[in-house]
Write a protein that holds these residues in place. Structure first.
Motif, short mmCIF file in Angstrom:
data_model
loop_
_atom_site.label_atom_id
_atom_site.label_comp_id
_atom_site.label_asym_id
_atom_site.label_seq_id
_atom_site.Cartn_x
_atom_site.Cartn_y
_atom_site.Cartn_z
N VAL A 183 0.84 -1.19 0.00
CA VAL A 183 0.00 0.00 0.00
C VAL A 183 0.88 1.24 0.00
CG1 VAL A 183 -1.75 1.30 1.25
CG2 VAL A 183 -1.82 -1.20 1.22
N GLU A 184 0.61 2.16 -0.92
CA GLU A 184 1.36 3.40 -0.99
C GLU A 184 0.41 4.58 -1.18
OE1 GLU A 184 5.27 2.21 -3.54
OE2 GLU A 184 3.32 1.74 -4.38
N ALA A 185 0.91 5.75 -0.89
CA ALA A 185 0.15 6.97 -1.15
C ALA A 185 0.83 7.72 -2.28
CB ALA A 185 0.10 7.84 0.10
N LEU A 186 0.03 8.36 -3.14
CA LEU A 186 0.62 9.17 -4.20
C LEU A 186 -0.34 10.27 -4.62
CD1 LEU A 186 -1.07 8.08 -6.82
CD2 LEU A 186 0.59 6.25 -6.79
N VAL A 187 0.17 11.18 -5.38
CA VAL A 187 -0.65 12.27 -5.90
C VAL A 187 -1.03 11.92 -7.34
CG1 VAL A 187 -0.67 14.69 -6.56
CG2 VAL A 187 0.40 13.99 -4.42
N GLY A 201 -3.81 16.48 -8.73
CA GLY A 201 -3.12 16.89 -7.51
C GLY A 201 -3.78 16.36 -6.24
N THR A 202 -4.83 15.56 -6.41
CA THR A 202 -5.47 14.94 -5.25
C THR A 202 -4.70 13.68 -4.84
OG1 THR A 202 -7.45 15.42 -6.54
CG2 THR A 202 -7.77 14.50 -4.33
N ALA A 203 -4.86 13.27 -3.59
CA ALA A 203 -4.18 12.08 -3.10
C ALA A 203 -4.94 10.81 -3.47
CB ALA A 203 -4.00 12.14 -1.59
N ALA A 204 -4.22 9.72 -3.57
CA ALA A 204 -4.83 8.42 -3.84
C ALA A 204 -4.05 7.32 -3.14
CB ALA A 204 -4.88 8.16 -5.34
N LEU A 205 -4.74 6.23 -2.86
CA LEU A 205 -4.09 5.04 -2.32
C LEU A 205 -3.81 4.09 -3.47
CD1 LEU A 205 -6.03 4.02 0.93
CD2 LEU A 205 -3.61 4.57 0.75
N ALA A 228 -8.69 8.78 -2.52
CA ALA A 228 -8.43 8.92 -1.07
C ALA A 228 -9.62 9.51 -0.34
CB ALA A 228 -7.20 9.77 -0.84
N ASP A 232 -10.66 3.98 2.47
CA ASP A 232 -9.57 3.73 3.42
C ASP A 232 -9.46 2.23 3.62
OD1 ASP A 232 -11.51 2.87 5.23
OD2 ASP A 232 -11.71 4.87 6.07
N ILE A 233 -8.39 1.82 4.25
CA ILE A 233 -8.15 0.40 4.51
C ILE A 233 -8.14 0.20 6.01
CG2 ILE A 233 -6.54 -1.51 4.22
CD1 ILE A 233 -5.51 -0.12 1.72
N VAL B 183 -5.93 3.08 7.42
CA VAL B 183 -4.92 3.66 6.55
C VAL B 183 -5.58 4.55 5.51
CG1 VAL B 183 -3.10 3.20 4.88
CG2 VAL B 183 -3.40 1.69 6.85
N ALA B 203 2.28 13.69 -1.26
CA ALA B 203 1.37 12.71 -0.68
C ALA B 203 1.95 12.11 0.60
CB ALA B 203 1.08 11.60 -1.68
#
Lengths: 242, 242
Positions: A183-187, A201-205, A228, A232-233, B183, B203
């Motif tokens: 699991v990572e976070a990114l824009v 530019g929004t966040a995503a999982l 995002a 959620d997890i 998360v 992020a």
DNA sequence: TCTCATTCTTGGTCCGTACCAATATTCAGA
DNA sequence: TCTGAATATTGGTACGGACCAAGAATGAGA
């Protein structure tokens, strides 16, 4: 002709587990259950069977045991470990209506990481499936799945707007049982954001999953990009002994 | 005076588990282990003990069983479920050197969600601990922890630059055993970004954790903000029966 | 050579017993 | 009334036996 016909005989410890779980639900946290010897007598089974049932309940986090003292109702039955589910099942669990828009469904040569993770040769082909998954009509995530073509002949002839796992099970007898997830976070970039219906530019999982069957043979490699703001997890973890 | 003195007698099934795990490591995936009856004879124990040991190995993902066929070495011993660890342990597992900068360490009144999740009254106080955690000297995450002050008297007198879990264990006998985690992904605001040493608009992974002791009593409520460029979460999930 | 029923092997379930270890309770003695 | 040792209770470990169910190996028949 090979009839599967799984008789689905329910073992005693499983029956007992269900009965106990039912009883537990009307008990307050930290209240003691009857002793193991008691339960054995009461339900006409051996203590070993009682322990087998209780072990399952302990593993599920429904009860806890204290040597010398007894077995007690755990504080929070809510806690549940994440389990390997399809998007369809996941949304059902959250009370949302799943939907699908298939963006890509084709056959390509295995290459690079995909090839390696699915343990394929460079000659082998994989089914690629890119789908926008909806929840209550609105975009929830963008899914890219790869499967070994040899194990799922004619997969693309089936309806791909429903549960992939359901098709794998009923048409090919493939049941993913374990999966490694990262699991990572990114824009989000422009194109992905547009597809998901959110501003750039929004966040995503990002969840990368490699699912394998009981034998440990990889059967599915999927990358999912979740919004995002909608996802959620949740999971429960335990302290490892040793 | 209550001596704990846990004699730490190692049960047979545990000894057997370790021996088997040792043997397994030099075996190729999908190779069969000896049959349960074989192992029982060979190690001079009952079949029940062998099964107890094997069950632990199955749970750990080291082997898999197929009824009627045998027990086999699993494909990937790497796969490990996330376990409840402190930051210090987590970093050690990733081969990084942990560090800490304490930003806030004080006593405040419990309020709102924190109060509710820790099951405290509105009169109760909590210890607040905000720490910037480093890995190999560079910022890794921003941690905000809340603990019931009544359970950890004088906590702030101790050194808070090391492992909180270590202090809880040795000074107060508190061992968190399970935790519910949530998360999420988000985009960092200016102040958080500055603390973590990344540009605003990057992020991050937010992990909210509620840890409880064996009794199911909440002992720690922590929110952690991880730099997405340095951190990911890896875990193995399994398909749930029933 | 292939197919299918039979047989064997292997893990899955279940019983009853015995003893150990940690906790809770009881009760004599201070 | 309180303390601390003795006792009882409860979960933890371990044995050995029995039978069931699913996969694997065998062998007769087409």
């Amino acid at each position: 002709m090979r009839m599967v016909m799984t008789g689905h005989r329910v073992p005693k410890y499983e029956q007992l587990r269900r009965r106990l779980l039912h009883d537990i639900e009307r008990l307050a946290p930290h209240q003691p259950l009857p002793t193991e010897r008691d339960l054995a007598l009461r339900h006409r089974v051996s203590r070993a069977t009682v322990r087998h049932a209780l072990e399952a309940l302990v593993k599920a986090g429904a009860v806890y045991r204290v040597q010398g003292a007894g077995t007690f109702v755990a504080d929070q039955i809510i806690s549940k470990s994440v389990s390997l589910t399809s998007f369809t099942e996941d949304m059902a669990g959250r009370g949302l209506r799943p939907g699908t828009r298939v963006l890509v469904a084709d056959l390509i040569g295995a290459r690079g990481r995909i090839c390696q993770e699915l343990r394929l040769g460079s000659e082998d082909e994989v089914v690629r499936l890119v789908r926008l998954r909806l929840a209550d009509e609105a975009p929830m995530c963008l899914e890219t799945a790869y499967l070994p073509a040899a194990r799922v002949p004619g997969l693309l002839d089936h309806d791909m707007t429903g549960s992939l796992y359901s098709v794998l099970d009923t048409k090919y007898g493939i049941i993913p049982v374990v999966a490694d997830q990262v699991v990572e976070a990114l824009v989000l970039g422009d194109s992905d954001a547009a597809l998901l219906g959110v501003p750039p530019g929004t966040a995503a999982l990002r969840v990368r999953r490699l699912a394998t069957d009981q034998r440990g043979v990889p059967v599915e490699r999927t990358t999912t990009l979740y919004r995002a703001d909608r996802y959620d997890i949740r999971f429960t973890i335990a302290r490892q002994r040793c």
